[in-house]
Motif scaffolding. Structure first.
Motif, PDB file in Angstrom:
ATOM      1  N   ARG A   1       0.848  -1.191   0.000  1.00 47.59           N
ATOM      2  CA  ARG A   1       0.000   0.000   0.000  1.00 47.59           C
ATOM      3  C   ARG A   1       0.889   1.249   0.000  1.00 47.59           C
ATOM      4  NH1 ARG A   1      -5.245   1.087   1.344  1.00 47.59           N
ATOM      5  NH2 ARG A   1      -5.663   3.202   2.058  1.00 47.59           N
ATOM      6  N   GLY A   2       0.591   2.201  -0.866  1.00 49.46           N
ATOM      7  CA  GLY A   2       1.384   3.418  -0.964  1.00 49.46           C
ATOM      8  C   GLY A   2       2.427   3.382  -2.066  1.00 49.46           C
ATOM      9  N   ASP A   3       2.721   2.187  -2.601  1.00 54.43           N
ATOM     10  CA  ASP A   3       3.595   2.113  -3.772  1.00 54.43           C
ATOM     11  C   ASP A   3       2.875   2.680  -4.994  1.00 54.43           C
ATOM     12  OD1 ASP A   3       5.549   0.886  -2.257  1.00 54.43           O
ATOM     13  OD2 ASP A   3       5.114  -1.142  -2.968  1.00 54.43           O
ATOM     14  N   THR A   4       3.640   3.052  -6.001  1.00 51.80           N
ATOM     15  CA  THR A   4       3.059   3.606  -7.231  1.00 51.80           C
ATOM     16  C   THR A   4       3.589   2.868  -8.447  1.00 51.80           C
ATOM     17  OG1 THR A   4       2.700   5.830  -6.325  1.00 51.80           O
ATOM     18  CG2 THR A   4       2.923   5.654  -8.715  1.00 51.80           C
TER      19      THR A   4
ATOM     20  N   ASN B   1      -1.040   2.976  -5.980  1.00 57.47           N
ATOM     21  CA  ASN B   1      -1.363   4.021  -6.952  1.00 57.47           C
ATOM     22  C   ASN B   1      -1.032   3.566  -8.364  1.00 57.47           C
ATOM     23  OD1 ASN B   1      -1.911   6.029  -4.801  1.00 57.47           O
ATOM     24  ND2 ASN B   1       0.299   5.898  -4.471  1.00 57.47           N
ATOM     25  N   ILE B   2      -1.878   3.952  -9.316  1.00 60.56           N
ATOM     26  CA  ILE B   2      -1.640   3.680 -10.733  1.00 60.56           C
ATOM     27  C   ILE B   2      -1.636   5.023 -11.458  1.00 60.56           C
ATOM     28  CG2 ILE B   2      -2.384   2.448 -12.800  1.00 60.56           C
ATOM     29  CD1 ILE B   2      -1.875   0.529 -10.549  1.00 60.56           C
TER      30      ILE B   2
ATOM     31  N   ILE C   1       3.774  10.637  -7.746  1.00 58.72           N
ATOM     32  CA  ILE C   1       5.123  10.063  -7.593  1.00 58.72           C
ATOM     33  C   ILE C   1       5.880  10.771  -6.477  1.00 58.72           C
ATOM     34  CG2 ILE C   1       7.358   9.807  -8.737  1.00 58.72           C
ATOM     35  CD1 ILE C   1       5.718   9.435 -11.367  1.00 58.72           C
ATOM     36  N   ALA C   2       5.795  12.109  -6.453  1.00 62.65           N
ATOM     37  CA  ALA C   2       6.491  12.880  -5.419  1.00 62.65           C
ATOM     38  C   ALA C   2       5.975  12.526  -4.024  1.00 62.65           C
ATOM     39  CB  ALA C   2       6.324  14.371  -5.691  1.00 62.65           C
TER      40      ALA C   2
ATOM     41  N   LYS D   1       7.519   2.828  -2.885  1.00 64.97           N
ATOM     42  CA  LYS D   1       8.346   2.515  -4.051  1.00 64.97           C
ATOM     43  C   LYS D   1       7.643   2.964  -5.328  1.00 64.97           C
ATOM     44  CE  LYS D   1      10.959  -1.484  -2.297  1.00 64.97           C
ATOM     45  NZ  LYS D   1      10.503  -1.396  -0.897  1.00 64.97           N
ATOM     46  N   VAL D   2       8.444   3.485  -6.265  1.00 62.70           N
ATOM     47  CA  VAL D   2       7.952   3.841  -7.597  1.00 62.70           C
ATOM     48  C   VAL D   2       8.400   2.739  -8.553  1.00 62.70           C
ATOM     49  CG1 VAL D   2       8.068   5.507  -9.482  1.00 62.70           C
ATOM     50  CG2 VAL D   2       7.994   6.311  -7.101  1.00 62.70           C
ATOM     51  N   ILE D   3       7.441   2.064  -9.130  1.00 60.96           N
ATOM     52  CA  ILE D   3       7.721   0.922 -10.005  1.00 60.96           C
ATOM     53  C   ILE D   3       7.407   1.318 -11.443  1.00 60.96           C
ATOM     54  CG2 ILE D   3       7.309  -1.523 -10.446  1.00 60.96           C
ATOM     55  CD1 ILE D   3       8.368  -0.895  -7.620  1.00 60.96           C
TER      56      ILE D   3
END
Length: 345
Positions: A55-58, A204-205, A243-244, A252-254
């Protein structure tokens, strides 16, 4: 200097058909999950991606839509017909009417013409002795141009694909803006069901657009340097804000695909801040690149000596990457746009 990743790719490791035509859903292809630091891997199915994210990753997806980039036209010079049916591949759009293209035959001259239909024609306006690409000006632009290529064209198909598949198979489910001459393939495995499940978990998407250029030039001796392979992109303010916030909160930004890595690493200001931008990126990413935005990568498996492997070295060492690819071959993953997926994080 980074050691190259050397391995032999057997022919039976080429995915020759879309997964839907192999009896599985697009989100049921294989997934190898690798630790960037150790090179250790787990093996599962892509629809279990949700188990490896928090949860909270993008997740950042490329919404570019694949166009039918193969055209056939009559090659003329000084009103004389040289070839009745010449294959021409769109490589990169330079302006509304001009493109770099790849003709399958050599010997083009400035002033040569190609007749694709009564409405669509092209004139060669520049050549380069060091490149197989030529620059042409089409007779149409914008909607009229796309109307013609969608009527006349076919998707690019490489030799490992024995049967032609329709353009629909070369799209992600979320593709919107036409412009990629090849499928941004890392995103192909996502289904709407998986995207909805990820959102429900609190992941997040977000979307950006980068139109992919041609990756292979029918000449093994010619390799387009990344810094010359410039591609058009757009990253909107909404994506930047998400993203910020993810980075601020420790998520994490994937990136889904090397195209997304290239776009995101192009919007970092010297101050380290992210800035919504629209433009053309020529950035080269390799082992010497310190990634400022991306924490993980969802990608396909890349051919030996492919430039994409250089980009993967920005995520992990060559020793670890070699270990991953050896394991991928042992577990019989499939390569290319209809193949399996690799998550590095």
């Amino acid at each position: 200097m980074t050691a190259p990743i050397l391995f032999h790719l057997p022919n039976d490791r080429n995915a020759t058909a879309p997964p839907e035509r192999r009896g599985i859903r697009r989100d049921q292809v294989g997934l190898m999950v690798s630790d960037r630091k150790t090179g250790d891997s787990q093996h599962t199915r892509f629809d279990r991606l949700i188990d490896f994210l928090n949860r909270g990753d993008t997740i950042v997806l490329n919404a570019s839509r694949t166009i039918p980039a193969v055209l056939y036209g009559e090659w003329r010079r000084d009103q004389s017909v040289l070839v009745r049916r010449l294959e021409v591949r769109l490589a990169k759009q330079l302006s509304e009417q001009t493109w770099e293209v790849l003709p399958v035959k050599k010997g083009m001259r400035v002033g040569d013409e190609w007749i694709f239909s009564s409405q669509l024609k092209a004139e060669v306006i520049a050549t380069d002795a060091t490149s197989p690409l030529v620059t042409v000006k089409f007779s149409l632009e914008k909607e009229a141009f796309y109307e013609q290529i969608y009527r006349l064209g076919e998707p690019i198909r490489y030799e490992y694909i024995k049967k032609p598949w329709s353009l629909d198979y070369y799209q992600t489910v979320f593709a919107t803006t036409p412009g990629s001459v090849e499928l941004p393939s890392a995103g192909r495995a996502f289904s709407w069901e998986l995207l909805i499940a990820l959102r429900k978990k609190g992941i997040n998407i977000v979307f950006l657009t980068l139109h992919t250029g041609l990756s292979y030039y029918l000449d093994d001796s010619y390799v387009m340097k990344p810094e010359r392979n410039c591609e058009d992109y757009e990253v909107a303010e909404e994506a930047i804000a998400t993203i910020a916030q993810t980075k601020k909160e420790g998520g994490k930004v994937i990136a889904v695909g090397t195209t997304v890595v290239r776009a995101l690493e192009s919007v970092v200001e010297e101050s380290g801040q992210l800035q919504a931008q629209k433009g053309r990126t020529c950035v080269k990413i390799d082992a010497h690149t310190k990634l400022a935005v991306v924490d993980g990568l969802i990608t396909g498996f890349h051919e030996p000596e492919a430039s994409h492997l250089d980009l993967l070295n920005a995520f992990t060492g060559s020793k670890q990457l070699s270990k991953m690819y050896k394991e991928a071959l042992t577990h019989q993953y499939l390569w290319h746009e209809f193949g399996d997926i690799h998550l590095l994080m």
